[in-house]
Enzyme design. Structure first.
Site, PDB file in Angstrom:
ATOM      1  N   GLU A 168    -132.118 -35.278 -40.748  1.00  0.00           N
ATOM      2  CA  GLU A 168    -130.993 -35.707 -39.896  1.00  0.00           C
ATOM      3  C   GLU A 168    -131.352 -36.807 -38.900  1.00  0.00           C
ATOM      4  O   GLU A 168    -130.554 -37.742 -38.789  1.00  0.00           O
ATOM      5  CB  GLU A 168    -130.387 -34.494 -39.182  1.00  0.00           C
ATOM      6  CG  GLU A 168    -129.127 -34.904 -38.454  1.00  0.00           C
ATOM      7  CD  GLU A 168    -128.449 -33.728 -37.776  1.00  0.00           C
ATOM      8  OE1 GLU A 168    -127.286 -33.905 -37.386  1.00  0.00           O
ATOM      9  OE2 GLU A 168    -129.048 -32.670 -37.627  1.00  0.00           O
TER      10      GLU A 168
ATOM     11  N   HIS B  49    -127.690 -45.259 -40.594  1.00  0.00           N
ATOM     12  CA  HIS B  49    -126.413 -45.575 -39.955  1.00  0.00           C
ATOM     13  C   HIS B  49    -126.542 -46.804 -39.056  1.00  0.00           C
ATOM     14  O   HIS B  49    -125.642 -47.652 -39.011  1.00  0.00           O
ATOM     15  CB  HIS B  49    -125.930 -44.377 -39.133  1.00  0.00           C
ATOM     16  CG  HIS B  49    -125.219 -43.338 -39.938  1.00  0.00           C
ATOM     17  ND1 HIS B  49    -123.855 -43.335 -40.114  1.00  0.00           N
ATOM     18  CD2 HIS B  49    -125.686 -42.270 -40.629  1.00  0.00           C
ATOM     19  CE1 HIS B  49    -123.501 -42.309 -40.861  1.00  0.00           C
ATOM     20  NE2 HIS B  49    -124.599 -41.640 -41.191  1.00  0.00           N
TER      21      HIS B  49
END
Length: 719
Positions: free
Chosen positions: A377, A396
């Site tokens: 994560e 991201h």
């Protein structure tokens, strides 16, 4: 920035008598007023949900900004005339210089390490306040001085996790920052409508075109209705509120936290692939090569009301670059991400990871995916961030800044940099398909389930039937378009006040009921756990799917315990009872009409806002009927259940979000039995079956018509 209407109000001479300041201690109800118009100064009147009454925070002079102090306290106090005053107690404030370093008009991203530090600091401050008076006081100060996006995020996390704020309620973030959910062109229309119709009851909803972000020349736009769906994006935002990846350990360290990250996103990819098949598109292609141009462009058509900037776009065939942005305190090379990826692959195939203190942590059958989820994560539970890095989050960032990697154009991050907007972008699914493949690589190293592990001796499913409301034949799911309204007024800081609605069109399905016939051939009652999945029968070419592929396309529809009497049993279950979804009214909820009143119930109500939206439970399908396979399995609940008190606990959406303060309510791995490849000789879903499983051939028929808001079922939400 103060609006012209604010200056007009400052200069007005009002003859009304102010309501005396409240002398009672702070209450939980007062906390929700801080959500109203989060970009406005704290001294502006705030409205509640219940009675629309106005309140005025009577703040100490020391809590005002320098500009607000220049206006003078008597002038500012005039805003409180005709409003109930809430006295804010002055306290010795903790050091907030760190979160204050983010400009009030800047963007805020959970994926940026520096922003995560700011949020963690603020969450710790909020969580550390000893009572509600202190919490309200520091929250009022923070709201007035800090970035609105940062404040709302940290404040929401604190409300969800403090023990004394169980009865506080969180409005949907779409009401607070509508610019993240509706096209920017709508706001000029909203200003015009509110100016013409001073009476809110005379205002008409402003319709959002279904095809506003691209034309049919863009192939990916065929599924924009899904990517840009309000409920789906609210789900993703709320999931990250429930499961922040930085903060106090008691907030982050929930049961099976890393596995929840894996499974919730795996199901998103599976559902996205079913939408692609519904629209004649191939399954999503992993973003495996960081050096390869990104074929998909995205132009979001969103404007930020806080920064007064448009959200950046990404042209087709954009190439990712090394990131070096001093203003965001972020610098890394794509090679860093590639090294982290290779180290994670090595850990998967050696069967262990190395902790920061040099210990070997085995990636076991039961807990390996949880460790891997925390690493990927990556959250504060990661056993070794320096070694395994920040792969998911930096992906991201790299994509979110692809249009301006070195900040030479002074552009902020694109929608991939915000948890409330990134599911709008087609590349989100390509990136998460790559992340999911890392999890699948681990799953492929595990032994396949044996027939004995899958079977429930003495239990045999005889038949399964699905009956849709108003359906002409069984085993046919029916989908269509429906319109609904969302109130924008809480997030629009221009006068006059009063509701102003945006009307959007979303996918919907007819409610349906499962009817399952089960035979218990053993003596006495048995406890069973019904697991229901739906998957495509054919692939993109119309060829029947092999089990190795089909298992990753299976979407979980429901999971629930049953009591099985000896011999024949008939189980009926409504689709609205799904353990995966939250009711429609919680996605588009009216915060007064639909919320419970007891503190414990409210606590769970907030947590349960995390589930998958009910209206998106079933994929779109096709006009001729998309062939599907409905899979039903019953396992031994005496072995699967987790012994914990669940009475009064909201279990909506538990499959993707868990249950607040409790263990995950299923001992089996998430996604069982499709979380691993099949045993030797299993080529198709039918060859996978044991006696306690059943496949029902079904179809999804899409009707291309738009239905008006269903006011009888409270789907027109006027919050």
């Amino acid at each position: 920035m103060l609006r012209a209407s604010m200056f007009a109000c400052l200069l007005a001479v009002l003859a009304c008598v102010a309501v005396p300041a409240a002398e009672a201690q702070a209450t939980v109800d007062q906390l929700q007023y801080l959500f109203d118009r989060p970009a406005e100064p704290i001294f502006m009147p705030k409205e509640g949900d219940k009675s629309k009454k106005k309140i005025f925070f009577d703040v100490p002079k020391e809590y005002l900004t320098d500009r607000q102090k220049q206006l003078g306290t008597p002038v500012i106090n005039r805003f409180g005339e005709k409003a109930e005053r809430i006295a804010v107690r002055r306290i010795n404030l903790p050091d907030l210089s760190m979160p204050a370093s983010l400009g009030k008009r800047a963007g805020f991203s959970l994926f940026l390490p520096e922003h995560r530090k700011l949020a963690t600091r603020l969450i710790n401050v909020f969580m550390g306040m000893r009572n509600l008076d202190d919490f309200l006081s520091v929250s009022v100060y923070a709201r007035n001085h800090l970035n609105p996006y940062l404040f709302i995020y940290a404040y929401s996390v604190a409300l969800l996790h403090r023990t004394d704020t169980a009865s506080a309620h969180l409005p949907p973030v779409s009401e607070l920052f509508p610019e993240k959910f509706v096209t920017g062109s709508l706001f000029s229309q909203a200003r015009e409508e509110t100016s013409m119709a001073l009476d809110p009851t005379q205002r008409v909803p402003l319709e959002i075109p279904k095809d506003y972000s691209a034309s049919d020349l863009e192939e990916e736009h065929k599924i924009a209705y899904w990517r840009e769906d309000l409920g789906i994006n609210l789900h993703h935002w709320h999931w990250h509120l429930i499961h922040p990846f930085e903060g106090p350990r008691e907030v982050v360290g929930k049961d099976r936290r890393g596995e929840l990250f894996y499974y919730s996103h795996q199901q998103i990819i599976a559902r996205y692939n079913l939408e692609r098949l519904s629209n004649g598109l191939q399954r999503v292609r992993r973003l495996q090569n960081l050096r390869e141009p990104i074929k998909e462009g995205y132009f979001p058509k969103l404007d930020s009301l806080v920064s007064s900037r448009a959200w950046p776009s990404r042209a087709a065939n954009t190439v990712l670059s090394d990131i070096n942005r001093e203003s965001d305190q972020i610098q890394f090379d794509l090679q860093d991400m590639e090294r982290w990826r290779d180290r994670i692959y090595e850990a998967i195939h050696t069967g262990f990871v190395v902790s920061a203190d040099g210990r070997r942590i085995n990636l076991t059958e039961a807990g390996g995916v949880d460790v891997l989820g925390n690493i990927l994560e990556s959250n504060v539970l990661s056993p070794n961030r320096p070694l395994y890095g920040d792969l998911h989050n930096f992906g991201h960032i790299a994509i979110g800044f692809a249009h301006d990697p070195d900040n030479r154009h002074l552009e902020s991050f694109a929608v991939m940099g915000d948890a409330a907007t990134n599911m709008r972008d087609p590349v989100f699914y390509r990136w998460h398909s790559f992340v999911d493949d890392l999890f699948q690589e681990h799953k492929r190293t595990l032994p396949a389930y044996t027939p004995q592990q899958l079977d429930f001796p003495g239990i045999q499913i005889k038949s399964v039937e699905v009956l849709s409301a108003g359906g002409r034949k069984p085993n046919e799911f029916q989908t269509f378009w429906q319109q609904n309204d969302m109130d924008l007024s809480r997030g629009l800081d221009f006068s006059p006040r009063g509701s102003i609605f945006a009307r959007f069109t979303h996918l919907q399905h007819r409610p349906f009921t499962y009817r399952i016939q089960v035979e218990n051939t053993l003596a006495g009652q048995r406890e069973g756990y019904v697991r229901i999945f739906l998957g495509p029968k054919n692939d993109e070419r119309g060829v029947p799917m092999l089990f190795r592929d089909q298992r990753t396309f299976m979407i979980e529809l429901d999971k629930f315990p049953v009591t099985l009497n000896q011999r024949n049993n008939v189980i009926e279950r409504r689709s609205t009872m799904s353990s995966v979804t939250i009711p429609f009214e919680r996605t588009f909820r009216n915060l007064d009409q639909n919320r419970p009143t007891a503190a414990d119930a409210l606590d769970q109500f907030n947590f349960c806002g995390c589930g998958w939206p009910q209206h998106m439970l079933i994929p779109k399908g096709t006009p001729q009927g998309m062939p599907m396979q409905l899979f039903v399995m019953i396992t031994d609940y005496s072995k699967d259940k987790v012994n914990q008190p669940l009475e009064g606990m909201c279990k909506d959406g538990a499959a993707y979000c868990g249950i607040r303060g409790q263990l995950y309510p299923d001992k089996k791995p998430m996604g069982f039995p499709f979380d691993r490849p099949g045993r030797q000789g299993v080529d198709t879903l039918r060859s996978f079956l044991t006696r306690n499983m059943f496949i029902q051939e079904a179809s999804i028929r899409f009707q291309d018509r738009v239905e008006a808001p269903n006011r009888g079922n409270s789907t027109l939400i006027r919050g």
